[in-house]
Design a protein around this motif. Structure first.
Motif, PDB file in Angstrom:
ATOM      1  N   ILE A 187       0.813  -1.220   0.000  1.00 23.95           N
ATOM      2  CA  ILE A 187       0.000   0.000   0.000  1.00 23.95           C
ATOM      3  C   ILE A 187       0.848   1.273   0.000  1.00 23.95           C
ATOM      4  O   ILE A 187       0.323   2.371  -0.202  1.00 23.95           O
ATOM      5  CB  ILE A 187      -0.944   0.004   1.235  1.00 23.95           C
ATOM      6  CG1 ILE A 187      -2.128   0.975   1.022  1.00 23.95           C
ATOM      7  CG2 ILE A 187      -0.186   0.387   2.494  1.00 23.95           C
ATOM      8  CD1 ILE A 187      -3.120   0.522   0.004  1.00 23.95           C
ATOM      9  N   LEU A 188       2.168   1.157   0.194  1.00 25.38           N
ATOM     10  CA  LEU A 188       3.011   2.343   0.352  1.00 25.38           C
ATOM     11  C   LEU A 188       2.899   3.356  -0.793  1.00 25.38           C
ATOM     12  O   LEU A 188       2.800   4.561  -0.539  1.00 25.38           O
ATOM     13  CB  LEU A 188       4.477   1.926   0.545  1.00 25.38           C
ATOM     14  CG  LEU A 188       4.800   1.326   1.927  1.00 25.38           C
ATOM     15  CD1 LEU A 188       6.269   0.895   1.977  1.00 25.38           C
ATOM     16  CD2 LEU A 188       4.498   2.315   3.034  1.00 25.38           C
ATOM     17  N   PRO A 189       2.904   2.942  -2.068  1.00 22.45           N
ATOM     18  CA  PRO A 189       2.758   3.941  -3.141  1.00 22.45           C
ATOM     19  C   PRO A 189       1.436   4.692  -3.070  1.00 22.45           C
ATOM     20  O   PRO A 189       1.392   5.911  -3.290  1.00 22.45           O
ATOM     21  CB  PRO A 189       2.846   3.088  -4.416  1.00 22.45           C
ATOM     22  CG  PRO A 189       3.610   1.874  -4.007  1.00 22.45           C
ATOM     23  CD  PRO A 189       3.165   1.588  -2.605  1.00 22.45           C
ATOM     24  N   LEU A 190       0.354   3.993  -2.759  1.00 22.03           N
ATOM     25  CA  LEU A 190      -0.943   4.653  -2.637  1.00 22.03           C
ATOM     26  C   LEU A 190      -0.978   5.566  -1.421  1.00 22.03           C
ATOM     27  O   LEU A 190      -1.587   6.643  -1.458  1.00 22.03           O
ATOM     28  CB  LEU A 190      -2.052   3.601  -2.536  1.00 22.03           C
ATOM     29  CG  LEU A 190      -2.287   2.740  -3.777  1.00 22.03           C
ATOM     30  CD1 LEU A 190      -3.344   1.677  -3.491  1.00 22.03           C
ATOM     31  CD2 LEU A 190      -2.720   3.609  -4.947  1.00 22.03           C
ATOM     32  N   ALA A 191      -0.322   5.156  -0.341  1.00 21.82           N
ATOM     33  CA  ALA A 191      -0.288   5.980   0.866  1.00 21.82           C
ATOM     34  C   ALA A 191       0.460   7.282   0.612  1.00 21.82           C
ATOM     35  O   ALA A 191       0.071   8.344   1.121  1.00 21.82           O
ATOM     36  CB  ALA A 191       0.375   5.203   2.004  1.00 21.82           C
ATOM     37  N   LEU A 192       1.506   7.216  -0.186  1.00 20.77           N
ATOM     38  CA  LEU A 192       2.265   8.422  -0.522  1.00 20.77           C
ATOM     39  C   LEU A 192       1.392   9.414  -1.287  1.00 20.77           C
ATOM     40  O   LEU A 192       1.384  10.612  -0.998  1.00 20.77           O
ATOM     41  CB  LEU A 192       3.496   8.057  -1.353  1.00 20.77           C
ATOM     42  CG  LEU A 192       4.348   9.239  -1.848  1.00 20.77           C
ATOM     43  CD1 LEU A 192       4.884  10.030  -0.662  1.00 20.77           C
ATOM     44  CD2 LEU A 192       5.499   8.738  -2.719  1.00 20.77           C
ATOM     45  N   GLY A 193       0.635   8.899  -2.256  1.00 24.25           N
ATOM     46  CA  GLY A 193      -0.265   9.769  -3.008  1.00 24.25           C
ATOM     47  C   GLY A 193      -1.325  10.391  -2.120  1.00 24.25           C
ATOM     48  O   GLY A 193      -1.632  11.581  -2.232  1.00 24.25           O
ATOM     49  N   ALA A 194      -1.890   9.590  -1.210  1.00 25.65           N
ATOM     50  CA  ALA A 194      -2.906  10.097  -0.296  1.00 25.65           C
ATOM     51  C   ALA A 194      -2.334  11.162   0.628  1.00 25.65           C
ATOM     52  O   ALA A 194      -3.005  12.148   0.967  1.00 25.65           O
ATOM     53  CB  ALA A 194      -3.490   8.948   0.521  1.00 25.65           C
ATOM     54  N   ALA A 195      -1.090  10.983   1.038  1.00 25.54           N
ATOM     55  CA  ALA A 195      -0.451  11.947   1.936  1.00 25.54           C
ATOM     56  C   ALA A 195      -0.268  13.300   1.259  1.00 25.54           C
ATOM     57  O   ALA A 195      -0.393  14.347   1.910  1.00 25.54           O
ATOM     58  CB  ALA A 195       0.899  11.410   2.407  1.00 25.54           C
ATOM     59  N   ILE A 196      -0.024  13.293  -0.047  1.00 24.22           N
ATOM     60  CA  ILE A 196       0.185  14.554  -0.764  1.00 24.22           C
ATOM     61  C   ILE A 196      -1.091  15.379  -0.799  1.00 24.22           C
ATOM     62  O   ILE A 196      -1.104  16.562  -0.435  1.00 24.22           O
ATOM     63  CB  ILE A 196       0.695  14.281  -2.191  1.00 24.22           C
ATOM     64  CG1 ILE A 196       2.103  13.679  -2.134  1.00 24.22           C
ATOM     65  CG2 ILE A 196       0.700  15.565  -3.019  1.00 24.22           C
ATOM     66  CD1 ILE A 196       2.636  13.215  -3.467  1.00 24.22           C
ATOM     67  N   TYR A 197      -2.215  14.763  -1.214  1.00 22.81           N
ATOM     68  CA  TYR A 197      -3.438  15.563  -1.238  1.00 22.81           C
ATOM     69  C   TYR A 197      -4.018  15.722   0.165  1.00 22.81           C
ATOM     70  O   TYR A 197      -4.768  16.660   0.426  1.00 22.81           O
ATOM     71  CB  TYR A 197      -4.462  15.040  -2.248  1.00 22.81           C
ATOM     72  CG  TYR A 197      -5.091  13.698  -1.984  1.00 22.81           C
ATOM     73  CD1 TYR A 197      -6.035  13.528  -0.980  1.00 22.81           C
ATOM     74  CD2 TYR A 197      -4.811  12.601  -2.803  1.00 22.81           C
ATOM     75  CE1 TYR A 197      -6.655  12.298  -0.772  1.00 22.81           C
ATOM     76  CE2 TYR A 197      -5.420  11.382  -2.604  1.00 22.81           C
ATOM     77  CZ  TYR A 197      -6.343  11.238  -1.590  1.00 22.81           C
ATOM     78  OH  TYR A 197      -6.960  10.020  -1.391  1.00 22.81           O
ATOM     79  N   GLY A 198      -3.637  14.851   1.102  1.00 22.24           N
ATOM     80  CA  GLY A 198      -4.040  15.039   2.490  1.00 22.24           C
ATOM     81  C   GLY A 198      -3.399  16.278   3.070  1.00 22.24           C
ATOM     82  O   GLY A 198      -4.039  17.031   3.825  1.00 22.24           O
ATOM     83  N   PHE A 199      -2.140  16.520   2.730  1.00 16.28           N
ATOM     84  CA  PHE A 199      -1.441  17.716   3.192  1.00 16.28           C
ATOM     85  C   PHE A 199      -2.117  18.970   2.648  1.00 16.28           C
ATOM     86  O   PHE A 199      -2.334  19.950   3.380  1.00 16.28           O
ATOM     87  CB  PHE A 199       0.014  17.670   2.747  1.00 16.28           C
ATOM     88  CG  PHE A 199       0.854  18.798   3.263  1.00 16.28           C
ATOM     89  CD1 PHE A 199       1.356  18.775   4.551  1.00 16.28           C
ATOM     90  CD2 PHE A 199       1.143  19.887   2.447  1.00 16.28           C
ATOM     91  CE1 PHE A 199       2.130  19.823   5.035  1.00 16.28           C
ATOM     92  CE2 PHE A 199       1.915  20.947   2.918  1.00 16.28           C
ATOM     93  CZ  PHE A 199       2.413  20.916   4.215  1.00 16.28           C
ATOM     94  N   ALA A 200      -2.471  18.946   1.354  1.00 15.70           N
ATOM     95  CA  ALA A 200      -3.156  20.091   0.753  1.00 15.70           C
ATOM     96  C   ALA A 200      -4.518  20.316   1.404  1.00 15.70           C
ATOM     97  O   ALA A 200      -4.917  21.453   1.666  1.00 15.70           O
ATOM     98  CB  ALA A 200      -3.324  19.856  -0.754  1.00 15.70           C
ATOM     99  N   PHE A 201      -5.218  19.222   1.692  1.00 13.20           N
ATOM    100  CA  PHE A 201      -6.502  19.323   2.368  1.00 13.20           C
ATOM    101  C   PHE A 201      -6.348  19.973   3.748  1.00 13.20           C
ATOM    102  O   PHE A 201      -7.107  20.854   4.134  1.00 13.20           O
ATOM    103  CB  PHE A 201      -7.124  17.934   2.514  1.00 13.20           C
ATOM    104  CG  PHE A 201      -8.255  17.872   3.506  1.00 13.20           C
ATOM    105  CD1 PHE A 201      -9.482  18.448   3.224  1.00 13.20           C
ATOM    106  CD2 PHE A 201      -8.089  17.240   4.732  1.00 13.20           C
ATOM    107  CE1 PHE A 201     -10.519  18.410   4.146  1.00 13.20           C
ATOM    108  CE2 PHE A 201      -9.113  17.180   5.655  1.00 13.20           C
ATOM    109  CZ  PHE A 201     -10.337  17.769   5.361  1.00 13.20           C
TER     110      PHE A 201
END
Length: 226
Positions: free
Chosen positions: A8-22
């Motif tokens: 899941i690490l690649p997907l978690a990285l993507g989620a973290a990027i837009y999570g930070f923006a959110f």
């Protein structure tokens, strides 16, 4: 569990990027940083959080924000139902924990891996789920903390991050042309309600319910023909 954590690490990285923006933008519309972190850990549903915060920012209506977020989470009824075999044998407490840390990403990844190997089950789901909820909560909280000291990001056009993140998550939910009619019905119902002048939160609720209803009808019809 280790397999799920690594996968899941690649997907978690993507989620973290837009999570930070959110987190950045949520803080700038009035949410305290701790409130953003608490919402991420308790709600743990990016699309509904984005819509709820955006709704709250535009109307200051708490109930409208709650309704809008809840409507988007109706899909989890089907997701949880699909996990019945995966979670079989777990204690009630572990089942509730597994359900809470299940999101779109780790659910889809678990189902895909399970299709390849029936041995993939609850351990994979929970391992990937722990990574996702940790990445999401940490990134949104960090964004909110930084967002409280930065200038108004709307002036730089970053307010579109809400919409962009939602579009990205909506695209990830697309499962092919067989879903075209439910999506079209949901969009049409939403547009009609907005044009009637009703609050956007109600439009989201109506659109979600209509789309789910059409999906249910199509599934029943397909089952009847078998």
């Amino acid at each position: 569990m280790k397999h799920g954590v690594l996968a899941i690490l690649p997907l978690a990285l993507g989620a973290a990027i837009y999570g930070f923006a959110f987190g950045l933008l949520a803080a700038q519309v009035g949410f305290p940083w701790w409130g953003v972190g608490l919402m991420s850990s308790v709600v743990h549903a990016g699309s509904s959080q984005i819509v709820a915060v955006e709704q709250f920012a535009s109307t200051q209506a708490v109930m409208g924000a709650v309704l809008a977020g809840a409507a988007l989470n109706l899909r989890y009824i089907g997701i949880v139902a699909s996990l019945s075999k995966v979670l079989a044998g777990l204690s009630p407490g572990l089942k509730l924990l597994a359900i809470h840390i299940t999101g779109d990403e780790n659910w889809a990844l678990t189902m895909a891996e399970r299709a390849k190997s029936p041995d993939v089950g609850a351990a994979f789901l929970m391992g990937s789920g722990v990574v996702m909820i940790t990445a999401w909560t940490t990134s949104t909280t960090a964004g909110a903390v930084i967002g409280t000291v930065l200038p108004d990001l709307e002036r730089f056009g970053l307010g579109f991050a809400f919409t962009a993140a939602f579009i990205a998550m909506a695209q990830s939910l697309w499962r092919g042309r067989s879903q075209m009619l439910p999506w079209a019905i949901a969009v049409a119902a939403t547009i009609v309600v907005i044009n009637l002048g009703l609050p956007k939160a109600y439009a989201i609720v109506v659109g979600a319910v209509c789309g789910l209803a059409m999906s249910f009808i199509l599934r029943r019809s397909a089952g009847a023909m078998i």
